[in-house]
Design a protein around this motif. Structure first.
Motif, PDB file in Angstrom:
ATOM      1  N   LYS A 139       0.005   9.997  -3.532  1.00 39.29           N
ATOM      2  CA  LYS A 139      -1.069  10.206  -2.568  1.00 39.29           C
ATOM      3  C   LYS A 139      -0.537  10.956  -1.346  1.00 39.29           C
ATOM      4  O   LYS A 139       0.641  10.835  -0.986  1.00 39.29           O
ATOM      5  CB  LYS A 139      -1.651   8.852  -2.126  1.00 39.29           C
ATOM      6  N   GLU A 171      -1.250  10.464   1.845  1.00 36.33           N
ATOM      7  CA  GLU A 171      -1.161   9.721   3.110  1.00 36.33           C
ATOM      8  C   GLU A 171       0.176   8.990   3.233  1.00 36.33           C
ATOM      9  O   GLU A 171       0.229   7.792   3.520  1.00 36.33           O
ATOM     10  CB  GLU A 171      -2.308   8.703   3.213  1.00 36.33           C
ATOM     11  N   ILE A 172       1.307   9.720   3.051  1.00 35.45           N
ATOM     12  CA  ILE A 172       2.621   9.095   3.145  1.00 35.45           C
ATOM     13  C   ILE A 172       3.643  10.170   3.475  1.00 35.45           C
ATOM     14  O   ILE A 172       3.576  11.303   2.984  1.00 35.45           O
ATOM     15  CB  ILE A 172       2.990   8.368   1.815  1.00 35.45           C
ATOM     16  N   ARG A 175       8.188   8.588   0.727  1.00 26.45           N
ATOM     17  CA  ARG A 175       7.828   8.613  -0.689  1.00 26.45           C
ATOM     18  C   ARG A 175       9.090   8.702  -1.560  1.00 26.45           C
ATOM     19  O   ARG A 175       9.232   7.951  -2.529  1.00 26.45           O
ATOM     20  CB  ARG A 175       6.905   9.784  -1.003  1.00 26.45           C
ATOM     21  N   SER A 188       2.131   1.836  -3.453  1.00 22.51           N
ATOM     22  CA  SER A 188       1.048   2.361  -4.280  1.00 22.51           C
ATOM     23  C   SER A 188       0.834   3.852  -4.012  1.00 22.51           C
ATOM     24  O   SER A 188       0.654   4.647  -4.945  1.00 22.51           O
ATOM     25  CB  SER A 188      -0.242   1.584  -4.009  1.00 22.51           C
ATOM     26  N   ARG A 189       0.863   4.232  -2.733  1.00 22.31           N
ATOM     27  CA  ARG A 189       0.680   5.647  -2.400  1.00 22.31           C
ATOM     28  C   ARG A 189       1.811   6.499  -2.972  1.00 22.31           C
ATOM     29  O   ARG A 189       1.583   7.603  -3.465  1.00 22.31           O
ATOM     30  CB  ARG A 189       0.609   5.813  -0.884  1.00 22.31           C
ATOM     31  N   GLN A 235       0.822  -1.203   0.000  1.00 17.68           N
ATOM     32  CA  GLN A 235       0.000   0.000   0.000  1.00 17.68           C
ATOM     33  C   GLN A 235       0.861   1.261   0.000  1.00 17.68           C
ATOM     34  O   GLN A 235       0.528   2.256  -0.642  1.00 17.68           O
ATOM     35  CB  GLN A 235      -0.933  -0.008   1.223  1.00 17.68           C
ATOM     36  N   THR A 236       1.987   1.210   0.721  1.00 14.16           N
ATOM     37  CA  THR A 236       2.881   2.367   0.748  1.00 14.16           C
ATOM     38  C   THR A 236       3.499   2.616  -0.616  1.00 14.16           C
ATOM     39  O   THR A 236       3.611   3.763  -1.063  1.00 14.16           O
ATOM     40  CB  THR A 236       3.986   2.157   1.804  1.00 14.16           C
TER      41      THR A 236
END
Length: 334
Positions: free
Chosen positions: A33, A35-36, A41, A27-28, A24-25
């Motif tokens: 996104k 939310e990271i 990132r 993907s973010r 999920q991280t």
């Protein structure tokens, strides 16, 4: 590097492991996104870039209303088993506003990886008839919703759809035993990679026959190529070896029809001298003379159920399995 000389596609799982974060991280980070943590990132993107990671359409978050492309991988466009499955997939996908791209492996195991590579680069989700473990793993690791159909060795991490041949074989062998048949030849598909490992129908036939008190062993099983000609050649083997079959059960309807035609050409009366039963329930089975008894499978339902599984995965559902119950349709061939 794989034996075929192509480098393996880097997946979101590979990046997650190398970066020490969750899928999920990754993907973010890839989809920018909020939310990271910015530092995380940056680190994930550097790892992804160094590994040559190219996100699939699904991983890039491109799936949305009206944009979903579903890949459907079948073995052979000429095999009459598949059109009804395709029909079910198309109908269920259309109800959801999805488009469908159909791919064929040509029943060639060596082509499955190449087809899988194409799929993960061009579609958002996949329903597939595949046997090669490498091709299956390639699609699974892409992270896209994935449903594997009619594979006796489906990995637990992959959703699937299968036919309950245990129930089906009890119906078929029970029917023939009730008709007094004590010598049943099975024409098994020798083209499947698991044929040498006693595929499911093979094992279920021998086990069910034994349960009914029939002295079945490996000598009751004759290999057949998956075609009308393959059924004819296998029937020659049954007749020429003096096996003395009073009934023939074939891996599918194509093989059964080829065998039945060859038997009649050689003077065998059907069903007086030898009964014939197929599997799959092809429309063709109703049109031959005599009409073929067959274990009917609702192939359109199999396709529709697979689309429902894909849709469930898109909303966060885990892996699961759909089991289709076959039904014996008795006709004049037995």
């Amino acid at each position: 590097m794989p034996a075929n000389g192509r480098s393996r596609r880097i997946t979101i799982d590979d990046v997650a492991r190398s970066a020490g974060v969750s899928r999920q991280t990754v993907s973010r980070a890839v989809n920018d996104k909020p939310e990271i943590d910015p530092a995380t990132r940056q680190r994930v993107l550097l790892v992804a870039q160094s590994m040559g990671y190219r996100p699939s359409r699904f991983a890039r978050g491109m799936v949305g209303p009206g944009l979903t492309t579903l890949g459907l991988v079948i073995a052979d466009v000429l095999n009459p088993f598949f059109p009804e499955v395709v029909s079910g997939v198309l109908a269920a996908a259309d109800e959801r506003g999805w488009q469908v791209a159909v791919y064929s492996t040509g029943s060639a195991l060596e082509r499955e990886t190449a087809v899988a590579e194409t799929v993960v680069n061009h579609v958002d989700a996949c329903i597939a008839f595949l046997l090669d473990p490498g091709a299956i793993e390639l699609i699974r690791r892409s992270g896209m919703p994935f449903v594997l159909l009619d594979n006796e060795h489906r990995p637990p991490a992959v959703s699937g759809g299968r036919i309950d041949f245990a129930s089906g074989m009890r119906q078929v062998v029970g029917h023939l035993a009730e008709r007094g048949h004590r010598r049943i030849a099975m024409l098994d598909d020798r083209g499947r990679p698991d044929a040498g490992d006693r595929g499911t129908r093979h094992s279920l036939f021998l086990g069910t026959a034994a349960e009914l008190g029939l002295p079945a062993d490996e000598s009751w099983v004759f290999p057949a190529a998956n075609s009308l000609d393959g059924g004819a050649a296998a029937m020659d083997d049954v007749l020429d070896t003096g096996f003395g079959a009073t009934a023939v059960l074939a891996y599918n309807d194509l093989i059964a029809i080829g065998a039945m035609r060859r038997a009649r050409d050689r003077g065998v009366r059907v069903p007086e001298d030898c009964a014939f039963v197929g599997c799959d329930g092809l429309t063709l089975s109703r049109l031959v003379d005599p009409p073929l008894t067959t274990l009917t499978v609702d192939k359109e339902l199999l396709g529709r159920a697979a689309v429902r599984q894909v849709a469930a995965q898109m909303t966060g559902a885990g892996t699961g399995e759909t089991v289709i119950e076959p039904r014996l349709v008795v006709r004049a061939s037995s």
